[in-house]
Design an enzyme around this catalytic site. Sequence first.
Site, mmCIF file in Angstrom:
data_model
loop_
_atom_site.group_PDB
_atom_site.id
_atom_site.type_symbol
_atom_site.label_atom_id
_atom_site.label_comp_id
_atom_site.label_asym_id
_atom_site.label_seq_id
_atom_site.Cartn_x
_atom_site.Cartn_y
_atom_site.Cartn_z
ATOM 1 N N HIS A 1 0.687 -1.462 0.155
ATOM 2 C CA HIS A 1 -0.311 -0.477 -0.063
ATOM 3 C C HIS A 1 1.077 1.210 -0.302
ATOM 4 C CE1 HIS A 1 0.614 0.992 4.155
ATOM 5 N NE2 HIS A 1 0.850 0.000 4.234
ATOM 6 N N ARG B 1 -5.882 1.685 3.624
ATOM 7 C CA ARG B 1 -4.657 1.931 3.603
ATOM 8 C C ARG B 1 -4.826 0.814 2.263
ATOM 9 N NH1 ARG B 1 -2.949 0.761 8.700
ATOM 10 N NH2 ARG B 1 -1.343 -1.468 8.699
ATOM 11 N N GLU C 1 -2.146 -6.068 7.884
ATOM 12 C CA GLU C 1 -0.172 -6.297 8.827
ATOM 13 C C GLU C 1 -0.291 -6.752 9.925
ATOM 14 O OE1 GLU C 1 2.807 -5.409 8.419
ATOM 15 O OE2 GLU C 1 3.521 -3.692 7.789
ATOM 16 N N HIS D 1 0.455 -5.216 3.275
ATOM 17 C CA HIS D 1 1.702 -4.698 3.988
ATOM 18 C C HIS D 1 2.782 -5.321 3.076
ATOM 19 C CE1 HIS D 1 -2.315 -2.961 5.253
ATOM 20 N NE2 HIS D 1 -2.920 -4.015 4.820
#
Length: 232
Positions: free
Chosen positions: A12, A63, A90, A185
Site C-alpha cells: 500500500h 490503506r 499487516e 502490507h
Amino acid sequence: MQSSVQIVLVRHGSSEWNLSGRFTGWTDIPLDPAGISQAVEAGRRIVAAGLKFDEAHTSVLRRSTATADYLLAAMCHPHIPRHATWRLNERHYGQLQGMSKYDIFAAWGEENYRRWWRGYFDPPPPLDMDDLRHPRFDARYADLAPEQLPRSESLQDCQRRLLPWWQNAALPALKQGKHLLVVSHGNTLRSLVMHLDRIAPEDIEKVEIPSGVPLVYRFATGLAVTSKEWLE
C-alpha cells in the site's frame, strides 16, 4: 505481453504514520496524498507492462483497500472481483502500535526494537485483553474465533496466518489460470516473498518491500516460479 499465469504484489501507499515513523500494524490509518499518488503510479506501471487482472485481493485495512481502488482506477480496470481478508492484514505489533522508534528505544532499548522490527521469531510485547487496540473491539473481526485474534505477532506468526490464504485462495485461482493483484502490507508481503523465494529466517531481515512498487511473479505449469520482476 501477458502470457504465463502471474501474481502482482503491491505494498500500500504511504500514510501519515509511515511518514512519522510510528508502528501501524492493525491500526486503520488512511493513505496520505503521497500514498494516493504512489497507488496511481503503480497502476500506470502495470498498464505499461501490459498486465491485467481477473481478481484483486486486499487486507481489510483501508490503506490497502484504497490503494487497490486508486490503482485499478488508474488502469481503467475498477470492476474486477475483489476479496478482502484479515489474513492479508499487516503484522500485529502489539504494544508497539502507535509508538515511534524513539518511544520504543526509551521503553525497551534499541536492541529489542531491532529484533522486533526486522527479525523473524520474536513478537513484540502483547496487548492486554482490555486494551482498546485489541482487535476484539473491532466489529470487522467479530466472526473470528478468539484464538485467531492476535495480541502481537512475530513475522513467523504473520506468515502462519497468511499461508492459509495462499493455499486456499491464491493457489486455486492461479491453477484456474487467473491473474491476481494482491495489495497488502510490508511485513505480510515480506512473509509471502520469503515463502515463494524460500528465504531463510536469518536472511529475511534484509528484504524490503517498497511502497507502491509492483512486484510481478510469473508461474509455469505446476506453479513453479519462473520469473520475478519489479516494475520500477
